[in-house]
Enzyme design. Structure first.
Site, PDB file in Angstrom:
ATOM      1  N   LYS A   1      10.175   5.211   6.729  1.00 14.04           N
ATOM      2  CA  LYS A   1      10.496   4.017   5.938  1.00 14.04           C
ATOM      3  C   LYS A   1      11.620   4.399   4.975  1.00 14.04           C
ATOM      4  O   LYS A   1      11.383   5.166   4.027  1.00 14.04           O
ATOM      5  CB  LYS A   1       9.287   3.588   5.114  1.00 14.04           C
ATOM      6  CG  LYS A   1       8.103   3.053   5.914  1.00 14.04           C
ATOM      7  CD  LYS A   1       6.877   2.988   5.003  1.00 14.04           C
ATOM      8  CE  LYS A   1       5.760   2.141   5.585  1.00 14.04           C
ATOM      9  NZ  LYS A   1       4.515   2.298   4.793  1.00 14.04           N
TER      10      LYS A   1
ATOM     11  N   ASP B   1       1.950   8.532   7.029  1.00 13.39           N
ATOM     12  CA  ASP B   1       2.807   7.563   6.322  1.00 13.39           C
ATOM     13  C   ASP B   1       2.770   7.916   4.828  1.00 13.39           C
ATOM     14  O   ASP B   1       3.666   8.591   4.321  1.00 13.39           O
ATOM     15  CB  ASP B   1       2.296   6.143   6.608  1.00 13.39           C
ATOM     16  CG  ASP B   1       2.957   5.082   5.737  1.00 13.39           C
ATOM     17  OD1 ASP B   1       3.974   5.367   5.090  1.00 13.39           O
ATOM     18  OD2 ASP B   1       2.450   3.935   5.692  1.00 13.39           O
TER      19      ASP B   1
ATOM     20  N   GLU C   1       1.998  -9.361   7.440  1.00 11.91           N
ATOM     21  CA  GLU C   1       2.843  -8.870   8.527  1.00 11.91           C
ATOM     22  C   GLU C   1       2.724  -9.740   9.781  1.00 11.91           C
ATOM     23  O   GLU C   1       3.051  -9.314  10.881  1.00 11.91           O
ATOM     24  CB  GLU C   1       2.517  -7.397   8.820  1.00 11.91           C
ATOM     25  CG  GLU C   1       2.829  -6.526   7.604  1.00 11.91           C
ATOM     26  CD  GLU C   1       2.717  -5.027   7.853  1.00 11.91           C
ATOM     27  OE1 GLU C   1       2.193  -4.642   8.913  1.00 11.91           O
ATOM     28  OE2 GLU C   1       3.152  -4.264   6.977  1.00 11.91           O
TER      29      GLU C   1
ATOM     30  N   GLU D   1      -4.233  -2.214   9.634  1.00 12.60           N
ATOM     31  CA  GLU D   1      -3.452  -2.737  10.762  1.00 12.60           C
ATOM     32  C   GLU D   1      -4.082  -2.396  12.109  1.00 12.60           C
ATOM     33  O   GLU D   1      -4.421  -1.239  12.355  1.00 12.60           O
ATOM     34  CB  GLU D   1      -2.028  -2.143  10.741  1.00 12.60           C
ATOM     35  CG  GLU D   1      -1.302  -2.448   9.445  1.00 12.60           C
ATOM     36  CD  GLU D   1       0.042  -1.735   9.317  1.00 12.60           C
ATOM     37  OE1 GLU D   1       0.590  -1.268  10.340  1.00 12.60           O
ATOM     38  OE2 GLU D   1       0.521  -1.646   8.173  1.00 12.60           O
TER      39      GLU D   1
ATOM     40  N   HIS E   1       8.984  -1.150   9.124  1.00 13.42           N
ATOM     41  CA  HIS E   1       9.223  -2.153   8.072  1.00 13.42           C
ATOM     42  C   HIS E   1       8.291  -1.879   6.887  1.00 13.42           C
ATOM     43  O   HIS E   1       7.482  -0.935   6.943  1.00 13.42           O
ATOM     44  CB  HIS E   1       8.939  -3.543   8.648  1.00 13.42           C
ATOM     45  CG  HIS E   1       7.503  -3.747   9.035  1.00 13.42           C
ATOM     46  ND1 HIS E   1       6.921  -4.976   9.173  1.00 13.42           N
ATOM     47  CD2 HIS E   1       6.500  -2.846   9.309  1.00 13.42           C
ATOM     48  CE1 HIS E   1       5.652  -4.840   9.499  1.00 13.42           C
ATOM     49  NE2 HIS E   1       5.379  -3.562   9.595  1.00 13.42           N
TER      50      HIS E   1
ATOM     51  N   SER F   1       0.870  -1.181   0.000  1.00 10.18           N
ATOM     52  CA  SER F   1       0.000   0.000   0.000  1.00 10.18           C
ATOM     53  C   SER F   1       0.903   1.225   0.000  1.00 10.18           C
ATOM     54  O   SER F   1       1.218   1.796   1.027  1.00 10.18           O
ATOM     55  CB  SER F   1      -0.927  -0.018   1.214  1.00 10.18           C
ATOM     56  OG  SER F   1      -0.222   0.189   2.400  1.00 10.18           O
TER      57      SER F   1
ATOM     58  N   HIS G   1      -3.088  -6.257   3.028  1.00  8.47           N
ATOM     59  CA  HIS G   1      -2.143  -7.228   3.586  1.00  8.47           C
ATOM     60  C   HIS G   1      -2.780  -8.563   3.921  1.00  8.47           C
ATOM     61  O   HIS G   1      -2.117  -9.443   4.456  1.00  8.47           O
ATOM     62  CB  HIS G   1      -1.477  -6.656   4.844  1.00  8.47           C
ATOM     63  CG  HIS G   1      -0.626  -5.458   4.555  1.00  8.47           C
ATOM     64  ND1 HIS G   1      -0.185  -4.602   5.521  1.00  8.47           N
ATOM     65  CD2 HIS G   1      -0.136  -4.966   3.385  1.00  8.47           C
ATOM     66  CE1 HIS G   1       0.541  -3.633   4.971  1.00  8.47           C
ATOM     67  NE2 HIS G   1       0.572  -3.830   3.673  1.00  8.47           N
TER      68      HIS G   1
ATOM     69  N   GLU H   1      -2.600   5.936  12.261  1.00  6.14           N
ATOM     70  CA  GLU H   1      -1.771   6.245  11.091  1.00  6.14           C
ATOM     71  C   GLU H   1      -2.652   6.339   9.848  1.00  6.14           C
ATOM     72  O   GLU H   1      -3.607   5.571   9.701  1.00  6.14           O
ATOM     73  CB  GLU H   1      -0.749   5.113  10.942  1.00  6.14           C
ATOM     74  CG  GLU H   1       0.188   5.222   9.758  1.00  6.14           C
ATOM     75  CD  GLU H   1       1.125   4.007   9.719  1.00  6.14           C
ATOM     76  OE1 GLU H   1       1.438   3.439  10.790  1.00  6.14           O
ATOM     77  OE2 GLU H   1       1.511   3.609   8.609  1.00  6.14           O
TER      78      GLU H   1
ATOM     79  N   LYS I   1       7.604  -0.123  14.220  1.00 12.84           N
ATOM     80  CA  LYS I   1       6.609  -1.149  13.909  1.00 12.84           C
ATOM     81  C   LYS I   1       7.214  -2.146  12.947  1.00 12.84           C
ATOM     82  O   LYS I   1       7.792  -1.796  11.926  1.00 12.84           O
ATOM     83  CB  LYS I   1       5.275  -0.555  13.431  1.00 12.84           C
ATOM     84  CG  LYS I   1       5.246   0.213  12.160  1.00 12.84           C
ATOM     85  CD  LYS I   1       3.774   0.507  11.757  1.00 12.84           C
ATOM     86  CE  LYS I   1       3.658   0.743  10.279  1.00 12.84           C
ATOM     87  NZ  LYS I   1       2.282   0.832   9.804  1.00 12.84           N
TER      88      LYS I   1
ATOM     89  N   ASP J   1      -3.438   1.450  11.758  1.00  8.38           N
ATOM     90  CA  ASP J   1      -3.038   2.050  10.479  1.00  8.38           C
ATOM     91  C   ASP J   1      -4.214   1.831   9.534  1.00  8.38           C
ATOM     92  O   ASP J   1      -4.472   0.709   9.099  1.00  8.38           O
ATOM     93  CB  ASP J   1      -1.768   1.405   9.908  1.00  8.38           C
ATOM     94  CG  ASP J   1      -1.359   2.049   8.577  1.00  8.38           C
ATOM     95  OD1 ASP J   1      -2.041   3.000   8.129  1.00  8.38           O
ATOM     96  OD2 ASP J   1      -0.353   1.597   7.992  1.00  8.38           O
TER      97      ASP J   1
HETATM   98  P1  PGA Z   1       3.201  -1.274   3.066  1.00  8.47           P
HETATM   99  O1  PGA Z   1       2.383  -1.179   4.418  1.00  8.47           O
HETATM  100  O2  PGA Z   1       4.585  -1.671   3.374  1.00  8.47           O
HETATM  101  O3  PGA Z   1       2.430  -2.290   2.268  1.00  8.47           O
HETATM  102  O4  PGA Z   1       3.125   0.105   2.455  1.00  8.47           O
HETATM  103  C1  PGA Z   1       2.911  -0.646   5.591  1.00  8.47           C
HETATM  104  C2  PGA Z   1       2.180   0.597   6.010  1.00  8.47           C
HETATM  105  O5  PGA Z   1       1.257   1.080   5.330  1.00  8.47           O
HETATM  106  O6  PGA Z   1       2.529   1.158   7.052  1.00  8.47           O
HETATM  107 ZN    ZN Z   2       0.947   2.839   6.834  1.00  2.64          ZN
END
Ligand code: PGA
Ligand code: ZN
Length: 428
Positions: free
Chosen positions: A339, A314, A209, A168, A367, A46, A159, A287, A390, A246
């Site tokens: 990230k 994010d 995850e 999440e 991650h 995503s 996911h 998030e 996370k 999230d």
């Molecule tokens: P992604 O998800 O690594 O698939 O982008 C993680 C997140 O959205 O925090």
């Molecule tokens: Zn996110």
């Protein structure tokens, strides 16, 4: 002064598999003195629109077009040539060479996967040649704060193949005394949650995850399950362990509105929903509660909940200092997700983290849903003293290696180790 022991002599990449069985890069940097650094590159599902762009082969005859042989070639050719002879301790110089060589804003020519792989491997090599643990190499003598883990124990959205739309549901054992204790609480809650789901006749299969991925009737049911699992593990929701979400609301975006549980809702209605959830459950962090293009919605959310809930950008910020500064100007969010592959180099990642600290935004290192056994983010969290990480559920080795690395760091720091705890959320 150049010291030959630190000069880059070789940069090599190869195609390996990530945790979803998709190709990704492994990059190795070798120094004249013989030291090496090796890194694995993660990949999101995503993703934010403005993320640095990973290069895929688009050859339908291999891995459905997702091969990374072109990115590997870029590392073995252009990148290796450009970095040859550079002192690896000059991380900013290494990264500037990579940025200039690529020449695009999105790192799409060489590929953000190629660029990040080389940047990470250079940092590992520099730490190895300095005979210093990576967290201390990056963060110096003050690198001693162990992060609170935000553990994603229920997976939805992109996911998992279930009906949960919020991506999440995380547990946050912030009142533990140490990282090791926080991780134990998290693992015990995770086990209790598995038991509760099975007892209720729900599936306990897991998503990308490592969190469970059952079909549930509502988001509230998920929140209830989390609270009862916390209690079942002998802990108190809202006093010892909190919840985090999230929403990944980019994926709910539907025209100018959002679609949640087969209903079109406005940003205002979504904010009302979050306010209700935060009243009913001990939610400490949300998030991507709104989509990356919805700056007015973000401002509304921040005005309403920003004083008592961490609101993390994010996809909104994609680890960019520039977008974070816009967020601060417009009053959007009060925290940023970090990230490294969203921005593409170690130096830019560290710059964004120091910008966040200056602007009083909290930061959580993260991650990606597609991961390798690489543990750079664990060292990064300690180095930057950001206090939050996370890395999914305490399940699946690609997730657990990051937590295990933190256990080792905590142990080696011994009495110098500090656990970030609730303070990391900068609420109150
Ligand atoms: P992604 O998800 O690594 O698939 O982008 C993680 C997140 O959205 O925090
Ligand atoms: Zn996110």
């Amino acid at each position: 002064m150049t010291d030959i022991a630190f000069e880059i002599v070789d940069v090599r990449a190869m195609e390996i598999l990530d945790s979803r069985g998709q190709p990704t890069l492994e990059v190795q940097v070798t120094l004249d003195g013989g030291s090496r650094g090796r890194a694995g590159v993660p990949s999101g599902a995503s993703t934010g629109e403005k993320e640095a762009h990973e290069l895929r082969d688009e050859d339908p005859g291999r891995y459905g077009g997702r091969g990374v042989l072109k990115a590997a070639e870029a590392v073995n050719g252009e990148i290796a040539d450009a970095l040859a002879g550079v002192d690896v301790r000059r991380q900013r110089a290494v990264d500037d060479i990579l940025i200039q060589l690529d020449g695009t804003d999105s790192k799409s020519r060489l590929g953000a996967n190629a660029v990040l792989g080389a940047s990470l491997a250079a940092a590992y090599a520099a730490a190895a040649a300095s005979r210093t643990p990576l967290y201390r190499y990056l963060g110096g003598v003050m690198a001693n704060v162990l992060p609170v883990p935000l553990m994603n124990v229920l997976n939805g959205g992109q996911h998992a193949a279930n009906n949960i739309e919020v991506q999440e549901f995380m547990i946050v054992p912030a009142a533990a005394d140490s990282f090791a204790e926080a991780l134990r609480w998290g693992a015990e809650i995770y086990a209790a949650l598995g038991g509760e789901l099975s007892a209720g006749g729900y599936s306990s299969s897991v998503g990308d995850e490592g969190g469970y991925a059952p079909n549930l009737h509502s988001e509230e049911e998920a929140l209830q399950f989390l609270c009862s699992a916390i209690r079942k593990a002998g802990l108190q929701p809202g006093r010892q362990v909190w919840l985090a979400l999230d929403v990944a609301a980019n994926d709910l975006r539907c025209g100018g509105a959002y679609r949640l549980r087969q209903r079109d809702v406005s940003a205002g209605e979504l904010v009302n929903t979050y306010e209700t959830w935060c009243g009913d459950y001990p939610i400490i962090s949300i998030e991507d509660g709104l989509a990356e293009d919805d700056w007015s919605g973000w401002k509304l959310l921040t005005d309403r909940l920003g004083g008592r809930v961490q609101l993390v950008g994010d996809d909104l910020f994609v680890t960019s200092a520039e977008l974070l500064r816009r967020g601060q100007r417009e009053g959007a969010a009060n925290a940023i997700l970090i990230k490294p592959n969203q921005i593409g180099t170690v130096s830019e990642t560290l710059h964004t983290m120091s910008t966040a600290a200056r602007l009083n935004y909290s930061a959580c290192v993260s991650h990606r849903s597609g991961e390798t056994s690489d543990t750079f983010i664990s060292d990064l969290a300690v180095a930057a003293r950001c206090g939050q990480i996370k890395s999914g559920a305490p399940c699946r080795t690609d997730r657990v290696v990051k937590y295990n690395r933190l256990l080792r760091i905590e142990k080696s720091l011994d009495s110098a180790a500090e656990f970030a705890g609730l303070q990391a959320f900068m609420l109150e």
